[in-house]
Design an enzyme around this catalytic site. Structure first.
Site, PDB file in Angstrom:
ATOM      1  N   ALA A  78      20.811  -8.072 -18.702  1.00  0.00           N
ATOM      2  CA  ALA A  78      21.121  -6.835 -18.546  1.00  0.00           C
ATOM      3  C   ALA A  78      22.468  -6.700 -18.195  1.00  0.00           C
ATOM      4  O   ALA A  78      23.240  -7.759 -17.538  1.00  0.00           O
ATOM      5  CB  ALA A  78      20.188  -6.065 -17.664  1.00  0.00           C
ATOM      6  N   SER A 130       7.347  -6.312 -21.327  1.00  0.00           N
ATOM      7  CA  SER A 130       6.856  -6.893 -20.200  1.00  0.00           C
ATOM      8  C   SER A 130       5.814  -8.079 -20.743  1.00  0.00           C
ATOM      9  O   SER A 130       5.261  -7.912 -21.747  1.00  0.00           O
ATOM     10  CB  SER A 130       6.219  -6.003 -19.421  1.00  0.00           C
ATOM     11  N   GLY A 131       5.590  -8.877 -19.854  1.00  0.00           N
ATOM     12  CA  GLY A 131       4.642 -10.189 -20.193  1.00  0.00           C
ATOM     13  C   GLY A 131       5.254 -11.741 -20.189  1.00  0.00           C
ATOM     14  O   GLY A 131       4.629 -12.487 -20.305  1.00  0.00           O
ATOM     15  N   GLY A 132       6.737 -11.606 -19.679  1.00  0.00           N
ATOM     16  CA  GLY A 132       7.206 -13.063 -19.652  1.00  0.00           C
ATOM     17  C   GLY A 132       7.084 -13.885 -21.083  1.00  0.00           C
ATOM     18  O   GLY A 132       7.026 -13.053 -21.990  1.00  0.00           O
ATOM     19  N   LYS A 184       9.754   0.858 -17.723  1.00  0.00           N
ATOM     20  CA  LYS A 184       9.612  -0.528 -17.153  1.00  0.00           C
ATOM     21  C   LYS A 184      10.378  -0.905 -15.859  1.00  0.00           C
ATOM     22  O   LYS A 184       9.554  -1.777 -15.184  1.00  0.00           O
ATOM     23  CB  LYS A 184      10.502  -1.333 -18.167  1.00  0.00           C
ATOM     24  N   HIS A 187       7.625  -0.057 -13.608  1.00  0.00           N
ATOM     25  CA  HIS A 187       6.263  -1.102 -13.787  1.00  0.00           C
ATOM     26  C   HIS A 187       6.814  -2.370 -12.990  1.00  0.00           C
ATOM     27  O   HIS A 187       5.990  -2.937 -12.146  1.00  0.00           O
ATOM     28  CB  HIS A 187       6.357  -1.602 -15.167  1.00  0.00           C
ATOM     29  N   ASN A 188       8.078  -2.527 -12.932  1.00  0.00           N
ATOM     30  CA  ASN A 188       8.549  -3.749 -12.136  1.00  0.00           C
ATOM     31  C   ASN A 188       8.424  -3.541 -10.504  1.00  0.00           C
ATOM     32  O   ASN A 188       8.162  -4.567  -9.927  1.00  0.00           O
ATOM     33  CB  ASN A 188       9.810  -4.345 -12.433  1.00  0.00           C
ATOM     34  N   GLU A 191       5.001  -4.055  -9.572  1.00  0.00           N
ATOM     35  CA  GLU A 191       4.761  -5.611  -9.942  1.00  0.00           C
ATOM     36  C   GLU A 191       4.993  -6.257  -8.608  1.00  0.00           C
ATOM     37  O   GLU A 191       4.538  -6.905  -7.895  1.00  0.00           O
ATOM     38  CB  GLU A 191       5.652  -6.082 -11.123  1.00  0.00           C
ATOM     39  N   ARG A 444      15.975  19.922  14.386  1.00  0.00           N
ATOM     40  CA  ARG A 444      17.234  20.421  13.352  1.00  0.00           C
ATOM     41  C   ARG A 444      17.745  21.513  13.853  1.00  0.00           C
ATOM     42  O   ARG A 444      18.946  21.626  13.919  1.00  0.00           O
ATOM     43  CB  ARG A 444      16.707  20.228  12.150  1.00  0.00           C
TER      44      ARG A 444
END
Ligand code: 6PG
Length: 465
Positions: A78, A130-132, A184, A187-188, A191, A444
């Protein structure tokens, strides 16, 4: 010779695996890599698939090897390598051709690249994969962002190479430009949280009960046959079982306790905060990785501040299983809430049931729970919140006690459970009808005259300070 159906730039571990998967599904693929010897290696071990793989020595040759309209997948790190690959491709592609970024790109970069590439007359897809390595080879889960025009011609190849859940391909077009990469990223984040909570449970058994990795492994194998069934629990059991071939010691006991990270977990937390959402469980997981890297500090602090695990601390194994289950449900809930925030902000119209379906096979967070999540999102959800679905409300009510006991016992024993304890706090916060923000508002207004609402009438008011 325009013979290949698709091109690939970036023939590393993931690229090689994906190329074989594409070839196995009957497509010729043209390959380009900065270091061409990796392509030679791949072709040498591709066996009967090798005739489907074409090595090219530069981007021009890669483009010339493709049947129009052309599609080129980028599987490069990336950041800058993606932009450099796009620059090189734009010189040779023709209008209507498509560039597909299959890396872990920041969704904002994908939004900007989509604009740039489309303005030049080409198509662009940002695809979270994803999934390596194993997933890329035998079926990844893929989250697609981009225009439907770009997606439709690519769809048959991607559906063929994707993981299947009961025959359904785990790939879907989720929204425009950065939507796939955003999904994604989240997702990470999930994970990270799941991995951290598993590591915490392992740590409790190791440090409170002095159990060996080999002794803990069967528990994870057993859990993987129940409601916790998931890729991450399965591989954790295998990691616990593994023996270092060099020393004969448990592999886990040899691995340095410092976790790496490439950034996607951190991105999830940053985006969540920017969108005004709490990602506390994911944040705890990111923080734990950060602290893990300060090994010297931890060792000095351990000596100076001591450890206070009381002798005879034993955790109930069923409680540990239930705690992990609740932690997982709550971290998925945080993840889906972040997705909703992004969907609202960018008008992506994300379909949460579809996302859960795409995650049911092939990806790192695949788990039995995702099928229930998909069903919950198809039903009636109060406030659109996963934890308020009938299924998850029941699951939480039945198992939250176990999470409390685990976190309480760990805390009394001085053992860190940052993600699990964030989970229980978040649960308690979200189900508190009368919160404590009245005090924040009072403070406040006291120091800054910021004003507050009253329960008994409409409007903005100030206190008698
Ligand atoms: C996947 C993984 C994959 C990867 C990331 C996470 O879904 O296949 O998430 O994308 O392992 O690189 O890596 P870090 O732990 O290094 O951030």
């Amino acid at each position: 010779m325009q013979t290949a159906s698709i091109g690939l730039i970036g023939v590393g571990t993931m690229g090689s695996a994906l190329a074989l998967n594409i070839a196995e599904n009957g497509h010729d693929i043209a390959l380009y890599n900065l270091d061409p010897t990796t392509i030679d290696d791949l072709i040498a071990r591709a066996g009967e698939l090798s005739p489907r793989l074409t090595k090219t020595l530069d981007v021009k040759a890669l483009v010339e090897a493709l049947k129009p309209p052309r599609a080129v997948i980028l599987l490069v790190p990336a950041g800058k390598p993606v932009d450099l690959s796009i620059d090189a491709l734009l010189e040779h592609l023709e209008p209507g051709d498509t560039i597909i970024d299959g890396g872990n790109s920041d969704y904002k970069d994908t939004q900007a690249r989509t604009k740039r590439v489309e303005a030049a007359g080409f198509r662009y897809l940002g695809v979270g994969v994803s999934g390596g390595e194993d997933g890329a080879r035998h079926g990844p889960s893929m989250m697609v962002g981009g225009s439907p025009d770009a997606w439709e011609p690519i769809r048959p190849i991607f559906e063929a190479i994707a993981a299947k859940f009961k025959g359904e391909p785990c790939v879907a077009h989720l929204g425009p430009d950065g939507a796939g990469h955003f999904v994604k990223t989240v997702h990470n984040g999930i994970e990270y949280a799941d991995m951290q909570m598993i590591a915490e449970i392992y740590g409790l058994l190791r440090d409170a009960e002095d159990r060996s990795a080999k002794d803990i492994a069967p528990l994870f194998h057993k859990w993987n046959k129940g409601p916790l069934q998931s890729y991450l629990v399965e591989i954790s059991a295998n990691v616990l079982d593994a023996v270092d071939p060099e020393t004969g010691e448990p592999m886990l006991d040899i691995i340095v306790d410092q976790a790496g990270q490439k950034g996607t977990g951190r991105w999830t937390v940053i985006e969540a905060i920017k969108m005004g959402q709490s990602a506390s469980i994911i944040e705890a997981a990111v923080g734990a990785r950060v602290l893990s890297s300060e090994r010297d500090v931890r060792q000095t602090a351990g000596e100076l501040l001591g450890s206070d695990v009381p002798e005879g601390t034993i955790f109930d194994e069923d409680d540990l299983e239930a705690a992990l289950l609740v932690g997982r449900a709550l971290s998925y809930s945080q993840g889906f809430r972040i997705l909703k925030a992004a969907s609202d902000e960018f008008s992506w119209d994300l379909k949460y049931d579809k996302i859960a379906e795409v995650w049911r096979a092939g990806c790192i967070i695949r788990s039995a729970m995702l099928d229930d999540i998909s069903k919950a999102f198809k039903g009636d959800l109060p406030h659109g919140r996963l934890i308020l679905s009938e299924h998850f409300a029941d699951l939480l009510k039945a198992n939250i006690g176990a999470l409390r006991r685990v976190v309480a016992k760990a805390t009394l024993a001085g053992l860190p459970v940052p993600a699990l304890s964030s989970a229980v706090s978040w649960y308690d916060e979200i189900r508190q009808p009368r919160g404590t923000a009245n005090m924040i508002q009072g403070q406040r207004d006291y120091f800054g005259a910021h004003g507050f609402g009253r329960l008994d009438k409409d409007g903005q008011f100030h206190g008698p300070w």
